[in-house]
Design a protein around this motif. Structure first.
Motif, PDB file in Angstrom:
ATOM      1  N   GLY A 129       0.781  -1.221   0.000  1.00  0.00           N
ATOM      2  CA  GLY A 129       0.000   0.000   0.000  1.00  0.00           C
ATOM      3  C   GLY A 129       0.815   1.274   0.000  1.00  0.00           C
ATOM      4  N   GLY A 130       2.136   1.161   0.077  1.00  0.00           N
ATOM      5  CA  GLY A 130       2.991   2.340  -0.022  1.00  0.00           C
ATOM      6  C   GLY A 130       2.944   2.920  -1.429  1.00  0.00           C
ATOM      7  N   LEU A 131       3.121   4.228  -1.541  1.00  0.00           N
ATOM      8  CA  LEU A 131       2.992   4.893  -2.832  1.00  0.00           C
ATOM      9  C   LEU A 131       4.294   4.831  -3.634  1.00  0.00           C
ATOM     10  N   GLU A 132       4.125   4.896  -4.949  1.00  0.00           N
ATOM     11  CA  GLU A 132       5.254   4.924  -5.873  1.00  0.00           C
ATOM     12  C   GLU A 132       6.118   6.157  -5.623  1.00  0.00           C
ATOM     13  N   GLY A 133       7.431   6.019  -5.865  1.00  0.00           N
ATOM     14  CA  GLY A 133       8.329   7.149  -5.710  1.00  0.00           C
ATOM     15  C   GLY A 133       8.274   8.084  -6.909  1.00  0.00           C
ATOM     16  N   SER A 134       9.190   9.035  -6.934  1.00  0.00           N
ATOM     17  CA  SER A 134       9.275   9.977  -8.055  1.00  0.00           C
ATOM     18  C   SER A 134      10.130   9.373  -9.169  1.00  0.00           C
ATOM     19  N   THR A 135      10.588  10.157 -10.113  1.00  0.00           N
ATOM     20  CA  THR A 135      11.312   9.633 -11.277  1.00  0.00           C
ATOM     21  C   THR A 135      12.692  10.267 -11.417  1.00  0.00           C
ATOM     22  N   ASN A 136      13.515   9.622 -12.268  1.00  0.00           N
ATOM     23  CA  ASN A 136      14.861  10.111 -12.590  1.00  0.00           C
ATOM     24  C   ASN A 136      14.832  10.890 -13.902  1.00  0.00           C
ATOM     25  N   TYR A 137      15.534  12.009 -13.950  1.00  0.00           N
ATOM     26  CA  TYR A 137      15.625  12.750 -15.207  1.00  0.00           C
ATOM     27  C   TYR A 137      16.717  13.818 -15.099  1.00  0.00           C
ATOM     28  N   VAL A 138      17.036  14.404 -16.237  1.00  0.00           N
ATOM     29  CA  VAL A 138      17.945  15.554 -16.313  1.00  0.00           C
ATOM     30  C   VAL A 138      17.228  16.666 -17.057  1.00  0.00           C
TER      31      VAL A 138
END
Length: 563
Positions: free
Chosen positions: A482-491
């Motif tokens: 039930g934990g939420l997805e993290g953020s993303t990688n980018y430049v």
């Protein structure tokens, strides 16, 4: 040196045997330290993007030193590729040193990761092999840094070294070094890192020969054989303690392609089945069979057995099934310069399959990208061509009983460090405008995912460039229970004129003075339902800047009472 042996009882003496085995580890540790202290490029001496190991006479991993596990595990097939090409009985001699970097031929990840191999002899008898593998900053090819996700074949990626003798019976083949220098955009660094690798192995050779002289030939040979057998026994014992059954996971790549894994665990075997995955691609997102198998080794080592022993015996229960010509076993001449993103995707996929049944070992998903960032151009002080290579740190997932860790390297990296701001500015001719934890939302739960970073490089000279390829740029790290997805990688690149463009992958994009390269790495996945996080912890998160008041109200229903 004479081949004096200890007494027969002494050979079997467990105390002496353990002392010799500990000495084998000390030898590879000294090899590691020598490489670190003599290398020319910061990717080696600061980041520690290399590995060293010792193999027995047959090429079996006997002792692994510090360094990137994905490098150490590949040195065994690297040595075996030498044995396959050069018959040790007729074509391998004292003073020889071999070099190889073609991933499709065994023991190599991509062309930049050059493998050096030294055979060790006692009175004319081959007793062991020492090997060193390090990322060289430029090996030629069509693209600066020899890296491009857009490469269509290995010919575009750089100079190929097809398992050659670079030093023969102690005599250096200067022609090979001349070719290396002429094909590199940074010849001084390339040749310097070559000799650092040689120094590393020669240090190990001296120590191994001293060990034989002290304890006797037979005692050392017995200790090596026993060490590998001990590794297997420990591994089988650990395997029996793991949950039994078949465990599966699936995911979607940033390009929208489904990937899957099935892991079957019994008392005697750890089987990873990757059949049915996509074919090798026409870009550089391909991995060799050996690189894929090392990923299996690393996930296995994280959940089974002592962390102090890693040799050929440790990994004998492992089996890998994979289709030929797939993205996980690409064939020549497939491009592989960003193989590491494919390998980390697989590592994360296996992690995802096992995490629900092994919560005490494996947290929720982490940022799961090497985030290799390659930049270069004229150095602002010297005007010489200069390039840097930096993998990035990011957020780890939350565990069943605690929050995730902030700003660490991936589980694939091992003993690796980020380049300090002071070193980056002094040696690499750039300015670091910002290095902070990532403030983006994501990874909330009863326990929150660790934070990635925001790292901003200011370019100080015209005619620079950047190449990068980050995965987990579309879908963030997965949560658990039930934990939420993290953020993303980018430049993103902020131009001097104020315009800004975001990238998940790019090749040799031009940079000018005062452009800012803004790296963002992901926050890890959360664990447990957000509703179960205590209000006091949410308020502490707000105070620490981990979450905004607005996001805290949206996810947790908590208003900031700290006015």
């Amino acid at each position: 040196m004479t081949r004096q042996t200890t007494a027969k009882a002494g050979i079997m003496d467990p105390i002496t045997t353990e002392i010799i085995q500990s000495s084998l580890t000390a030898i590879t540790d000294e090899m590691f330290a020598t490489m670190r202290k003599t290398a020319m490029s910061s990717i080696i001496y600061e980041v520690l993007d290399f590995g060293v190991a010792m193999m027995d006479a047959a090429g079996n991993l006997a002792s692994s030193g510090s360094g990137i596990p994905g490098f150490i595990g590949m040195l065994e097939p690297g040595v075996r590729s030498v044995i396959k090409k050069f018959d040790p009985a007729t074509h391998v001699f004292p003073g020889d040193i071999f070099m190889t970097n073609i991933p499709h031929h065994g023991g190599v990840s991509h062309l930049n990761d050059v493998v050096l191999v030294l055979p060790v002899f006692v009175e004319g008898q081959l007793i062991a092999w020492l090997a060193n593998k390090a990322h060289w900053v430029d090996i030629g090819g069509s693209f600066p840094g020899s890296i491009s996700a857009d490469a269509v074949d290995v010919y575009q990626e750089g100079l190929q070294l097809p398992c050659i003798k670079v030093i023969e019976s102690g005599k250096t083949n200067q022609s090979v070094l001349d070719i290396l220098a002429m094909n590199s955009r940074m010849p001084d660094i390339t040749i310097g890192d070559f000799w650092a690798g040689i120094a590393s192995m020669r240090a190990g050779e001296r120590r191994l020969l001293s060990l034989v002289e002290k304890y006797g030939f037979n005692a050392v040979m017995f200790a090596i054989t026993d060490y590998i057998a001990t590794g297997e026994a420990m591994s089988l014992k650990a395997l029996k303690a793991l949950p039994k059954g078949t465990f599966k996971a699936a995911d979607i790549t940033d390009g929208g392609t489904p990937i899957c894994v099935s892991i079957s665990i019994s008392d005697t075997e750890f089987l990873v089945d990757l059949r049915g995955n996509p074919p090798q691609s026409k870009d550089a997102f391909n991995a060799s069979f050996d690189a894929t198998f090392v990923g299996v080794q690393m996930i296995y080592k994280s959940i089974a057995g002592s962390q102090s022993v890693a040799n050929a015996g440790t990994f004998r229960p492992l089996k890998l099934l994979v289709d030929d010509d797939s993205m996980f076993a690409a064939q020549y001449p497939a491009a592989m310069s960003v193989y590491y993103e494919t390998s980390i995707m697989l590592f994360d996929l296996m992690w995802k399959a096992l995490a629900p049944i092994l919560p005490e070992f494996l947290p929720a998903g982490h940022y799961a990208s090497i985030c290799g960032t390659f930049m270069g151009g004229p150095h602002p002080e010297t005007g010489k061509n200069h390039s840097i290579v930096e993998p990035q740190i990011g957020g780890w997932g939350a565990c069943y009983d605690r929050d995730g860790l902030n700003a660490l390297y991936t589980g694939y990296h091992g003993d690796t460090f980020n380049v300090p701001v002071e070193i980056a500015e002094q040696r690499n001719g750039i300015m670091i405008d910002k290095l902070s934890l990532n403030e983006e939302p994501g990874g909330e739960g009863e326990f929150i995912g660790g934070k990635g970073i925001n790292l901003h490089y200011r370019i100080l000279h015209d005619d620079w460039w950047i190449t990068m390829a980050y995965v987990r740029s579309k879908n963030g790290p997965w949560g658990l229970n039930g934990g939420l997805e993290g953020s993303t990688n980018y430049v993103s690149i902020l131009r001097k004129d104020g315009s800004e463009q975001q990238y998940s992958s790019c090749t040799a994009i031009p940079l000018k003075k005062d452009d800012v390269v803004k790296v963002a790495t992901a926050n890890g996945g959360g664990y447990g339902a957000p509703k179960d996080r205590p209000v006091a912890k949410v308020l502490e998160d707000i105070k620490n800047g981990y979450i905004t008041k607005e996001r805290a109200f949206e996810i947790y229903g908590v208003k900031n009472e700290l006015q």
